[in-house]
Design an enzyme around this catalytic site. Structure first.
Site, PDB file in Angstrom:
ATOM      1  N   ARG A  46      57.425 -19.919  14.030  1.00 13.39           N
ATOM      2  CA  ARG A  46      57.368 -19.686  15.490  1.00 13.39           C
ATOM      3  C   ARG A  46      57.133 -21.016  16.202  1.00 13.39           C
ATOM      4  O   ARG A  46      57.733 -21.299  17.237  1.00 13.39           O
ATOM      5  CB  ARG A  46      56.284 -18.668  15.863  1.00 13.39           C
ATOM      6  CG  ARG A  46      56.100 -18.549  17.374  1.00 13.39           C
ATOM      7  CD  ARG A  46      55.424 -17.265  17.870  1.00 13.39           C
ATOM      8  NE  ARG A  46      54.481 -16.695  16.961  1.00 13.39           N
ATOM      9  CZ  ARG A  46      53.238 -17.162  16.736  1.00 13.39           C
ATOM     10  NH1 ARG A  46      52.804 -18.219  17.398  1.00 13.39           N
ATOM     11  NH2 ARG A  46      52.453 -16.580  15.850  1.00 13.39           N
ATOM     12  N   TYR A  98      71.079 -14.818  39.927  1.00 12.14           N
ATOM     13  CA  TYR A  98      71.411 -13.927  38.817  1.00 12.14           C
ATOM     14  C   TYR A  98      70.537 -12.666  38.892  1.00 12.14           C
ATOM     15  O   TYR A  98      69.304 -12.770  39.030  1.00 12.14           O
ATOM     16  CB  TYR A  98      71.189 -14.671  37.493  1.00 12.14           C
ATOM     17  CG  TYR A  98      71.431 -13.805  36.286  1.00 12.14           C
ATOM     18  CD1 TYR A  98      72.720 -13.378  35.965  1.00 12.14           C
ATOM     19  CD2 TYR A  98      70.387 -13.378  35.483  1.00 12.14           C
ATOM     20  CE1 TYR A  98      72.953 -12.560  34.875  1.00 12.14           C
ATOM     21  CE2 TYR A  98      70.611 -12.567  34.388  1.00 12.14           C
ATOM     22  CZ  TYR A  98      71.896 -12.157  34.092  1.00 12.14           C
ATOM     23  OH  TYR A  98      72.110 -11.347  33.018  1.00 12.14           O
ATOM     24  N   ASP A 170      68.398 -23.514  37.026  1.00 13.61           N
ATOM     25  CA  ASP A 170      69.180 -22.756  36.049  1.00 13.61           C
ATOM     26  C   ASP A 170      70.570 -23.405  36.015  1.00 13.61           C
ATOM     27  O   ASP A 170      71.353 -23.272  36.954  1.00 13.61           O
ATOM     28  CB  ASP A 170      69.245 -21.287  36.491  1.00 13.61           C
ATOM     29  CG  ASP A 170      69.985 -20.403  35.498  1.00 13.61           C
ATOM     30  OD1 ASP A 170      70.867 -20.924  34.770  1.00 13.61           O
ATOM     31  OD2 ASP A 170      69.725 -19.191  35.458  1.00 13.61           O
ATOM     32  N   LYS A 195      76.056 -18.162  27.375  1.00 12.25           N
ATOM     33  CA  LYS A 195      77.269 -18.324  28.170  1.00 12.25           C
ATOM     34  C   LYS A 195      78.082 -19.514  27.629  1.00 12.25           C
ATOM     35  O   LYS A 195      78.552 -19.460  26.521  1.00 12.25           O
ATOM     36  CB  LYS A 195      76.897 -18.467  29.643  1.00 12.25           C
ATOM     37  CG  LYS A 195      75.862 -17.415  30.128  1.00 12.25           C
ATOM     38  CD  LYS A 195      76.368 -15.980  30.089  1.00 12.25           C
ATOM     39  CE  LYS A 195      75.280 -14.933  30.260  1.00 12.25           C
ATOM     40  NZ  LYS A 195      74.457 -15.074  31.457  1.00 12.25           N
TER      41      LYS A 195
END
Ligand SMILES: *Cc1c(COP(=O)(O)O)cnc(C)c1O
Length: 386
Positions: A46, A98, A170, A195
């Site tokens: 992690r 978004y 972003d 994306k």
């Protein structure tokens, strides 16, 4: 080194023991210590995983930041970065945002005592007007989704810096291939790597990059503490996708330019949105980015055209994502932006006649042919009825 070369070389020369050109996938979650108080640099997956580290160092370098963090999705990246804020903090956010980010802010983070004002960043005065004594951050998307309006990053990040706010950008639509927000004054860059970076519609991932050490340490602690990290197999898939980003972005953009020209002269299309079309947006985009990207939107003349148009598409998929090699088309009002209240949606201009296209890397003539037959069919549908 040219940027095209930089992207291709991700992960090379990172495994000297074997000389592997494609960096291996390390599935081990745990790493043995060589001796008391010693570490190989890895102890538990992690916190740090070798495959993920190659990806994280690559995105940090490509965004010209100091540290990168790979998360299990774009939303996980945004949630992790929002851990920089505390109860009572206020953020100023792009109005045309978004839908999933809007939902996270309003349905989840608002319950933790964060508040958000949505402003049109094309008007820097609106930012000053929205500021309160509790403002601690700004969150920008540029070009905006779906209307492709461009925010002047230097100007807005400068206002943030002057006021001591953290600025987050972003950068999903542009990728660092076309735009590097940290060089324009942003503090944190976020990606939905699902994306363009992944590029093949087959991996869900998010990335965070910070521009300086202090923030990097805070985000490292949040990344490990929250634990929404990217798995090794997906890290490897993302690295593989990123190697071809330069080629893909150039082709997405070339095809988008052709389609914009086609749609602009079509009698069934009222308006086309692309960063190069509005003179004001184009001027800013030409300064802060090296391209316009592969996303465009358009408004058809009549709402009754939308359904027949969508059901007539044969090559282009009616589907709700973007940035992959296959062309996709969505209806924002009922899909990506359905979470945004109708009143805000309409104010922004996301009306029921708006369609958004993620232009793929197919041959542009085939894409135009598909759009042409679907538009003609939807037009004849309304004239027949009309
Ligand atoms: C898709 C998207 C997100 C969310 O990313 P996921 O990988 O789907 O979680 C965030 N911002 C933008 C601009 C996006 O397009």
């Amino acid at each position: 080194m040219h940027k095209q070369t930089e992207w291709v070389q991700i992960g090379k020369n990172r495994d000297p023991e074997t000389g592997a050109v494609s960096f291996p996938v390390y599935h081990s979650t745990v790493y043995q210590h060589p001796g008391a108080g010693e570490s190989t640099g890895f102890d538990y997956a992690r916190t740090k995983n070798p495959t993920r580290s190659v990806l994280e160092e690559a995105i940090a370098r490509l965004e010209r930041g100091v540290a990168g963090f790979a998360c299990s999705s774009g939303m996980a990246a945004i949630q992790t970065a929002m851990g920089l804020f505390s109860q009572g903090d206020h953020l100023i956010v792009s109005l045309d945002l978004y839908g999933g980010t809007y939902r996270l802010f309003e349905e989840v983070l608002s319950r933790y005592g964060l508040s958000f004002s949505y402003v049109d960043f094309q008007d820097p005065k609106a930012v000053e007007r929205a500021a309160t004594s509790r403002t601690k951050g700004i969150f920008i998307e540029t070009p905006t989704n779906p209307l492709m309006q461009v925010t002047d990053l230097s100007k807005i990040c400068h206002i943030a810096r002057k006021n001591g706010w953290i600025s987050l950008v972003d950068n999903t639509f542009m990728t660092p291939y076309f735009q590097q927000p940290l060089l324009l004054g942003a503090d944190v860059v976020i990606h939905s790597a699902t994306k363009y970076l992944g590029g093949h519609n087959d991996v869900l991932a998010g990335l965070i990059v910070t521009g300086e050490r202090d923030l990097a340490e805070k985000v490292a602690s949040l990344h490990n503490g929250i634990g929404a990290v990217l798995g090794p197999q997906d890290s490897w898939l993302l690295i593989r996708g990123m190697k071809t980003l330069a080629l893909r972005m150039e082709k997405h953009q070339e095809n988008a330019g052709r389609i914009v020209q086609y749609l602009k002269q079509h009698p069934g299309v009222e308006e086309v949105f692309y960063p190069s079309l509005l003179p004001q947006s184009r001027k800013i985009q030409d300064v802060q980015a090296s391209g316009y990207g592969g996303m465009l939107s358009f408004r058809v003349k009549k709402a009754e055209m939308v359904n027949p148009f969508l059901s007539s598409l044969q090559l282009i998929s009616y589907a709700e994502s973007l940035g992959g090699v296959e062309s996709l088309l969505t209806h924002p009002a009922t899909q990506t932006h359905a979470e945004i209240p109708e009143e805000i949606r309409k104010r922004v201009g996301v009306c029921d006649r708006l369609l958004r296209m993620s232009v793929g890397i197919e041959h542009p003539e085939d894409l135009i042919h598909d759009l042409a037959q679907a538009l003609d069919r939807s037009l004849s549908n309304i004239t027949r009825r009309g």
